[in-house]
Design an enzyme around this catalytic site. Structure first.
Site, PDB file in Angstrom:
ATOM      1  N   GLY A 155       0.847  -1.192   0.000  1.00 30.24           N
ATOM      2  CA  GLY A 155       0.000   0.000   0.000  1.00 30.24           C
ATOM      3  C   GLY A 155       0.880   1.239   0.000  1.00 30.24           C
ATOM      4  O   GLY A 155       2.027   1.200  -0.481  1.00 30.24           O
ATOM      5  N   ILE A 157       2.397   2.772   2.518  1.00 31.00           N
ATOM      6  CA  ILE A 157       3.616   2.640   3.335  1.00 31.00           C
ATOM      7  C   ILE A 157       4.595   1.674   2.667  1.00 31.00           C
ATOM      8  O   ILE A 157       5.794   1.959   2.569  1.00 31.00           O
ATOM      9  CB  ILE A 157       3.287   2.205   4.782  1.00 31.00           C
ATOM     10  N   ARG A 177      -3.024  -8.116  -3.242  1.00 31.51           N
ATOM     11  CA  ARG A 177      -4.124  -8.873  -3.841  1.00 31.51           C
ATOM     12  C   ARG A 177      -4.189  -8.646  -5.354  1.00 31.51           C
ATOM     13  O   ARG A 177      -4.275  -9.578  -6.120  1.00 31.51           O
ATOM     14  CB  ARG A 177      -5.441  -8.531  -3.160  1.00 31.51           C
ATOM     15  N   ALA A 237       3.900  -3.120  11.076  1.00 29.74           N
ATOM     16  CA  ALA A 237       2.453  -3.106  10.804  1.00 29.74           C
ATOM     17  C   ALA A 237       1.674  -3.225  12.117  1.00 29.74           C
ATOM     18  O   ALA A 237       1.414  -2.207  12.776  1.00 29.74           O
ATOM     19  CB  ALA A 237       2.109  -4.218   9.828  1.00 29.74           C
ATOM     20  N   ARG A 238       1.336  -4.442  12.495  1.00 27.90           N
ATOM     21  CA  ARG A 238       0.690  -4.693  13.779  1.00 27.90           C
ATOM     22  C   ARG A 238       1.276  -5.980  14.353  1.00 27.90           C
ATOM     23  O   ARG A 238       1.519  -6.947  13.613  1.00 27.90           O
ATOM     24  CB  ARG A 238      -0.819  -4.859  13.615  1.00 27.90           C
ATOM     25  N   GLU A 267       1.116  -5.818  22.917  1.00 24.42           N
ATOM     26  CA  GLU A 267       1.618  -4.504  23.317  1.00 24.42           C
ATOM     27  C   GLU A 267       0.899  -3.955  24.538  1.00 24.42           C
ATOM     28  O   GLU A 267      -0.322  -4.088  24.615  1.00 24.42           O
ATOM     29  CB  GLU A 267       1.375  -3.524  22.152  1.00 24.42           C
ATOM     30  N   HIS A 285       6.905   0.828  19.258  1.00 20.55           N
ATOM     31  CA  HIS A 285       5.841   1.347  18.378  1.00 20.55           C
ATOM     32  C   HIS A 285       6.029   2.847  18.079  1.00 20.55           C
ATOM     33  O   HIS A 285       5.214   3.680  18.491  1.00 20.55           O
ATOM     34  CB  HIS A 285       4.442   1.089  18.988  1.00 20.55           C
ATOM     35  N   GLY A 287       6.506   4.033  14.849  1.00 18.65           N
ATOM     36  CA  GLY A 287       6.312   4.261  13.413  1.00 18.65           C
ATOM     37  C   GLY A 287       5.913   5.685  13.042  1.00 18.65           C
ATOM     38  O   GLY A 287       6.514   6.309  12.170  1.00 18.65           O
TER      39      GLY A 287
END
Ligand code: GLV
Length: 319
Positions: A155, A157, A177, A237-238, A267, A285, A287
């Protein structure tokens, strides 16, 4: 005047914009609001401006009441929000895409360099005052020039990381995708691959997909096992996109060479097994953590809420 509840401290400029038009309730303490306090404060809210540390679920939406119109998350990721529960109650959800792309890509690139060049490990040597000396074979890492960066989730990022990595001489592979549009694919000289091919051929794998039930533990013992033994895994990301226990096991047994993590499965808890591993770079975290970016994120969330409360279309609707 509508009631806007902000679930944590955000830059004052965004609060002032909301306050100029509405009745604003904010939580300004440096620690996160307790669930109990939040459930009390949201009562009667027309808009909730939420941080990613707060779970916005059916219970919270019902505590707010049927007048609630919008939840504006101050983040691009919105896995903390139960979007179907919002939909059922006719509550709109917004996020903050775009404004944190560059800051997050910087951190991903930093983690790539920190991991492959062993920077955190080296810094620990100095700080611990361990003996060291320049040596031909001392603390050698991986040179990334000519190496393949595999981007999982191309995407905004992912593309920004690809641009940086290209400037460092890396080649780019990606999963998505649907393949990139021709112009971006050409600009990035990026090769579309299946996940299996990307894992098997990349020297660095960087995660940039959203977190959802489909991406839960996308990187697990099996998929990590498909990576090269010499490869690095980067996650900005996560946390739960990676099975942290499986990653600890893989790093301990040198299934892969290393990992750079900005996000964690539980987290702010970090798997104890990661703490003693020199081949894991761990940062809390960060970012989007620049003054400029956090201000832009808060302003974007405010713009989204203000639009909905004015009966207009919010620029960043999700779901
Ligand atoms: C930060 O993690 C974000 O999703 O904006």
């Amino acid at each position: 005047m509508a009631r806007v509840v902000i679930t944590g401290k955000i830059p004052a400029i965004a609060v002032e914009r909301l306050r100029a038009e509405h009745d604003v309730v904010s939580w300004d303490e440096p620690v996160a609001i307790t669930r109990e306090e939040l459930l009390k404060r949201v009562k009667g809210a027309d808009a909730i401006v939420s941080l990613l540390t707060e779970k916005v679920d059916a219970e919270l939406l019902d505590a707010a009441g049927p007048q609630l119109q919008v939840v504006s998350n101050v983040a691009v990721g919105y896995n903390n929000i139960d979007v179907p529960a919002c939909k059922e109650r006719n509550v709109l959800v917004t996020n903050t895409p775009g404004v944190l792309t560059e800051a997050t890509a910087d951190i991903a690139m930093a983690l790539i360099l920190m991991s492959t060049r062993r920077l955190a490990e080296g810094e620990r040597v100095i700080r611990k005052q361990d003996p060291w000396q320049w040596g031909m074979f001392y603390m050698l890492g991986l040179g990334i020039q000519g190496r393949q960066l595999g981007i999982v989730g191309m995407g905004l990022i992912g593309a920004a990381v690809a641009r940086r990595a290209k400037a460092f001489g890396m080649t780019i592979a990606y999963t998505k995708r649907s393949p990139l549009d021709a112009a971006t694919a050409k600009e990035l000289d990026a090769k579309h691959m299946s996940m299996d091919e990307l894992l098997a051929t990349s020297d660095v794998v960087s995660l940039h997909c959203p977190y959802s039930p489909e991406t839960h533990h996308l990187m697990n013992a099996e998929t990590i096992g498909k990576m090269k033994k010499s490869a690095y895994l980067i996650n900005t990301a996560r946390g739960p996109v990676v099975d942290e226990a499986a990653l600890v096991d893989a790093l301990k047994h040198n299934v892969i060479a290393g990992a750079g993590l900005d996000v964690f499965e539980h987290e702010p808890k970090v798997h104890e097994g990661l703490l003693g591993l020199d081949n894991a770079v761990l940062i809390p975290h960060l970012g989007s953590a620049t003054v400029e970016t956090r201000t832009a994120m808060a302003n974007t969330a405010a713009t989204n809420s203000l639009a909905v409360l004015a009966g207009k279309t919010a620029p960043n609707l999700v779901g």
